[in-house]
Each structure stands twice: as C-alpha cells, then as structure tokens.
Design a protein around this motif. Structure first.
Motif, PDB file in Angstrom:
ATOM      1  N   GLU A  60      17.763   7.657  -7.632  1.00  0.00           N
ATOM      2  CA  GLU A  60      16.509   8.472  -6.435  1.00  0.00           C
ATOM      3  C   GLU A  60      16.436   9.684  -7.568  1.00  0.00           C
ATOM      4  OE1 GLU A  60      13.582   8.582  -4.448  1.00  0.00           O
ATOM      5  OE2 GLU A  60      14.792   7.330  -4.562  1.00  0.00           O
ATOM      6  N   LEU A  61      16.733  10.608  -7.487  1.00  0.00           N
ATOM      7  CA  LEU A  61      16.305  11.725  -8.951  1.00  0.00           C
ATOM      8  C   LEU A  61      15.573  11.430  -9.147  1.00  0.00           C
ATOM      9  CD1 LEU A  61      19.716  14.027  -8.145  1.00  0.00           C
ATOM     10  CD2 LEU A  61      17.911  14.377  -7.260  1.00  0.00           C
ATOM     11  N   ILE A  62      16.031  10.651 -10.594  1.00  0.00           N
ATOM     12  CA  ILE A  62      16.084   9.879 -11.468  1.00  0.00           C
ATOM     13  C   ILE A  62      14.434   9.881 -11.434  1.00  0.00           C
ATOM     14  CG2 ILE A  62      16.017   8.429 -13.645  1.00  0.00           C
ATOM     15  CD1 ILE A  62      18.763   9.188 -13.762  1.00  0.00           C
ATOM     16  N   HIS A  63      14.300   8.150 -10.287  1.00  0.00           N
ATOM     17  CA  HIS A  63      13.504   7.410  -9.922  1.00  0.00           C
ATOM     18  C   HIS A  63      11.932   8.664  -9.284  1.00  0.00           C
ATOM     19  CE1 HIS A  63      11.416   3.630  -7.406  1.00  0.00           C
ATOM     20  NE2 HIS A  63      11.121   4.855  -6.845  1.00  0.00           N
ATOM     21  N   SER A  64      12.628   9.614  -8.375  1.00  0.00           N
ATOM     22  CA  SER A  64      11.317  10.737  -7.697  1.00  0.00           C
ATOM     23  C   SER A  64      10.849  11.335  -9.151  1.00  0.00           C
ATOM     24  CB  SER A  64      12.480  11.712  -7.148  1.00  0.00           C
ATOM     25  OG  SER A  64      12.565  12.692  -7.825  1.00  0.00           O
ATOM     26  N   LYS A  65      11.250  11.190 -10.351  1.00  0.00           N
ATOM     27  CA  LYS A  65      10.613  12.253 -11.588  1.00  0.00           C
ATOM     28  C   LYS A  65       9.645  11.391 -12.473  1.00  0.00           C
ATOM     29  CE  LYS A  65      12.860  16.805 -11.970  1.00  0.00           C
ATOM     30  NZ  LYS A  65      12.557  17.805 -11.714  1.00  0.00           N
ATOM     31  N   MET A  66      10.073  10.153 -12.093  1.00  0.00           N
ATOM     32  CA  MET A  66       9.496   9.042 -13.262  1.00  0.00           C
ATOM     33  C   MET A  66       8.368   8.754 -12.274  1.00  0.00           C
ATOM     34  SD  MET A  66      11.001   7.493 -16.148  1.00  0.00           S
ATOM     35  CE  MET A  66      12.879   7.599 -16.823  1.00  0.00           C
ATOM     36  N   GLN A  67       9.021   8.758 -10.769  1.00  0.00           N
ATOM     37  CA  GLN A  67       7.327   8.957 -10.074  1.00  0.00           C
ATOM     38  C   GLN A  67       6.239   9.573 -10.220  1.00  0.00           C
ATOM     39  OE1 GLN A  67       6.195   5.368  -8.163  1.00  0.00           O
ATOM     40  NE2 GLN A  67       4.701   6.212  -7.845  1.00  0.00           N
ATOM     41  N   SER A  68       6.807  10.691  -9.941  1.00  0.00           N
ATOM     42  CA  SER A  68       5.749  11.894 -10.200  1.00  0.00           C
ATOM     43  C   SER A  68       4.900  11.900 -11.769  1.00  0.00           C
ATOM     44  CB  SER A  68       6.358  13.136 -10.330  1.00  0.00           C
ATOM     45  OG  SER A  68       7.728  13.194 -11.404  1.00  0.00           O
ATOM     46  N   VAL A  69       5.866  11.567 -12.366  1.00  0.00           N
ATOM     47  CA  VAL A  69       4.825  11.164 -13.826  1.00  0.00           C
ATOM     48  C   VAL A  69       4.003   9.905 -13.711  1.00  0.00           C
ATOM     49  CG1 VAL A  69       5.344  10.566 -16.376  1.00  0.00           C
ATOM     50  CG2 VAL A  69       6.761  12.106 -15.159  1.00  0.00           C
ATOM     51  N   ARG A  70       4.393   9.224 -13.526  1.00  0.00           N
ATOM     52  CA  ARG A  70       3.593   7.891 -12.966  1.00  0.00           C
ATOM     53  C   ARG A  70       2.038   8.828 -12.231  1.00  0.00           C
ATOM     54  NH1 ARG A  70       5.518   2.520 -10.594  1.00  0.00           N
ATOM     55  NH2 ARG A  70       6.411   2.092 -13.350  1.00  0.00           N
ATOM     56  N   GLU A  71       2.169   9.085 -11.172  1.00  0.00           N
ATOM     57  CA  GLU A  71       1.213   9.767 -10.597  1.00  0.00           C
ATOM     58  C   GLU A  71       0.399  10.651 -11.077  1.00  0.00           C
ATOM     59  OE1 GLU A  71       2.635  11.083  -7.373  1.00  0.00           O
ATOM     60  OE2 GLU A  71       3.565   9.176  -6.793  1.00  0.00           O
ATOM     61  N   GLU A  72       0.798  10.929 -12.452  1.00  0.00           N
ATOM     62  CA  GLU A  72      -0.409  12.004 -13.189  1.00  0.00           C
ATOM     63  C   GLU A  72      -1.336  11.208 -13.980  1.00  0.00           C
ATOM     64  OE1 GLU A  72       2.120  14.019 -16.739  1.00  0.00           O
ATOM     65  OE2 GLU A  72       3.251  14.581 -14.726  1.00  0.00           O
ATOM     66  N   ASN A  73      -1.748   9.690 -14.307  1.00  0.00           N
ATOM     67  CA  ASN A  73      -2.554   8.979 -14.238  1.00  0.00           C
ATOM     68  C   ASN A  73      -3.109   9.162 -16.543  1.00  0.00           C
ATOM     69  OD1 ASN A  73      -3.115   7.915 -11.705  1.00  0.00           O
ATOM     70  ND2 ASN A  73      -4.420   9.556 -11.537  1.00  0.00           N
ATOM     71  N   LEU A  74      -1.697   8.573 -16.731  1.00  0.00           N
ATOM     72  CA  LEU A  74      -1.599   9.291 -17.807  1.00  0.00           C
ATOM     73  C   LEU A  74      -2.402   7.444 -18.541  1.00  0.00           C
ATOM     74  CD1 LEU A  74       1.239  11.112 -18.857  1.00  0.00           C
ATOM     75  CD2 LEU A  74      -0.712  11.930 -18.445  1.00  0.00           C
ATOM     76  N   GLU A  75      -2.903   7.536 -19.592  1.00  0.00           N
ATOM     77  CA  GLU A  75      -3.106   6.646 -19.925  1.00  0.00           C
ATOM     78  C   GLU A  75      -1.530   5.556 -21.132  1.00  0.00           C
ATOM     79  OE1 GLU A  75      -2.605   6.128 -23.767  1.00  0.00           O
ATOM     80  OE2 GLU A  75      -1.357   7.794 -24.788  1.00  0.00           O
TER      81      GLU A  75
END
Length: 280
Positions: A60-75
């Motif tokens: 969950e620690l890794i998943h939450s970090k990944m989710q926050s990256v996804r929410e940055e709306n990068l290409e």
C-alpha cells in the motif's frame, strides 16, 4: 488503519528485517511497541496473520505513491518513467524487509502471503503493460505481453543490484534508460517479420484473477469511489452492488466497465475486474 495497528505492523517489519520472521516472537513485537499481548491479539490472530499485513502495508505504501504520480496527469512516457523511478525508490527504502523474505523463504511457507505476492506481481505487470500501451498505441499490440515481460525482466535485474549489492543508482536516469531501450526494441519489432512469443490468452503470470478475490475488487472500488463523482461514481456503485450479489451478472458488469473509457486512471481496476469475471 488505527494508529496502534500501524505501530504493530511497522515494529514487526523492523524486527522481521533485523532478526527474521522465525526468530521474532510475538513477545518481541509487543515489547517493541510497548503494548500487552492481549492488545496484540485484538488486531492480529497470529504472527502469520501479522506477516501478511506487513506485506499489504508495504504494498500500500508503494501503491499510494504510484497513485499520487498518476494524479499528476503527466503524458504517458513521462508517467511511466516517473512510476518506474518511484518503484525503484520505494523498494530501495524497504530492501532489508525484502532481503528477509528471500532469506527465510517466507512466501511458500505462508499460502496467504504467497497469494498476495502473486497479486502484487500481477498488478506490477499490468502497470507496465498499460504504460507501454499508452506510449506506443496500436503499433505494439501484438507484442504487448512480450514487451511487458522484457521490461519487467530488466526492472528485476536492476533491483537485484539495488537490493543485494546496495548499488547507489540514479533512479530517474535508470528509468529513462530503460524506457529508451524499450524504444529501440519496439522500433526493431515493428520493422521485423517476427511473431509474438506471448499472448494474453496464454498468460496466467500477469493475470490478477489467480490471486485476487471479490473482497480485493470491492476494496479497490471503495478506494476509487472517494476519488470520482457524477456518472463514474454511479457506475462504481452499481458495480459494487452487482459484485456483492451471490451470482453477479456478467452482462451488467460488462456494461458498467464500458463507462470506464471516460477515465484512464480506472484502467487497472477495469482490467482486474475483466480478468476476474473473464470478460473479453
């Protein structure tokens, strides 16, 4: 998660990493936390149950970090690079815990942990597969599982250096390097007459359905319900209710999944539900 439960898990992770699972007693854990055994058993039935929760907590620690990256709306390309860098960084932070798993062979001795590890591996593979599909589009479709396996293999090879040799690498530069190598391979495959080695129909390794349960799906839906609104929220609520039925109707689930095309952030959830219910 309650604060005391979190404290027990973090203490267990630290002790497991230092002493190993076998050599760590419940008494060691409660001493580390400053609580009684009675308080421990309010949260965990056994040390094996706690071991599973340490894996879930780490994931969950890794998943939450990944989710926050996804929410940055990068290409798509920048997103995959940042996700890979994040993955390397988070695993590096907990490498002692991972070494413990390898040293004690904890996975085969605990079926619940083994099933959860299988699920984590499947989700990691789907993240890579979806990232590659977003970058290269239809041109890579026939080879998407081969490229997923190749990139996963490269990731694991570098993780060995990071975890066991304690190599100090620039994770962002490494992630850019890996995606550039995939560029080279994709370019070569498109020019070649080669046929793919792997196909989605042949694979169970990357499929979350072998290690995922209805409870996992419902937990994921609850997570995403907090992040969406409007029609997507209604869709998730209908899906949630249908999956909870004794005999979920595949046609209803398939219809609801069609609405996910509105939001790429739900692609992992869509794929997991599709695999679980064998929806093509």
């Amino acid at each position: 998660m309650k604060e005391k439960e979190k404290r027990i898990i973090e203490a267990a992770m630290s002790l497991f990493a230092k002493k190993g699972v076998t050599s760590t007693s419940i008494q060691d854990i409660v001493n580390e936390c400053g609580i009684s055994k009675g308080a421990f058993y309010l949260y965990f039935k056994s040390k094996d149950a706690l071991l599973l929760e340490t894996f879930k907590y780490h994931f969950e620690l890794i998943h939450s970090k990944m989710q926050s990256v996804r929410e940055e709306n990068l290409e798509p390309r920048a997103l995959l690079i940042k996700q890979l860098s994040c993955q390397f960084s988070e695993i590096n932070k907990h490498k002692d815990f991972i070494i413990m798993q390898m040293r004690e062979n904890a996975v085969p001795n605990n079926p619940s942990v083994a099933a959860f590890i299988q699920k984590m591996n499947a989700e990691a593979s789907l993240l890579v597969k979806n990232g590659l599909a977003s970058i290269y589009g239809d041109s890579i479709n026939p080879f998407i599982w081969d490229m997923t396996a190749i990139l996963q293999g490269m990731i694991h090879s570098y993780l060995k250096y990071i975890i066991f040799d304690k190599a100090e690498l620039d994770f962002e530069a490494l992630s850019v390097f890996l995606v550039n190598r995939i560029d080279d391979m994709v370019s070569g495959l498109i020019r070649s007459d080669e046929k793919p080695i792997l196909s989605g129909d042949e694979l169970t390794l990357f499929s979350p359905c072998s290690g995922i349960s209805k409870d996992d799906l419902l937990q994921a839906i609850s997570h995403y319900k907090l992040k969406v609104s409007g029609d997507l929220l209604v869709t998730l609520e209908v899906l949630e209710a249908e999956i909870q039925e004794p005999e979920p109707r595949t046609a209803v689930i398939q219809g609801m999944l069609a609405n996910f095309s509105q939001d790429s952030a739900l692609s992992d959830l869509k794929e997991s539900i599709s695999y679980y219910f064998q929806i093509k």
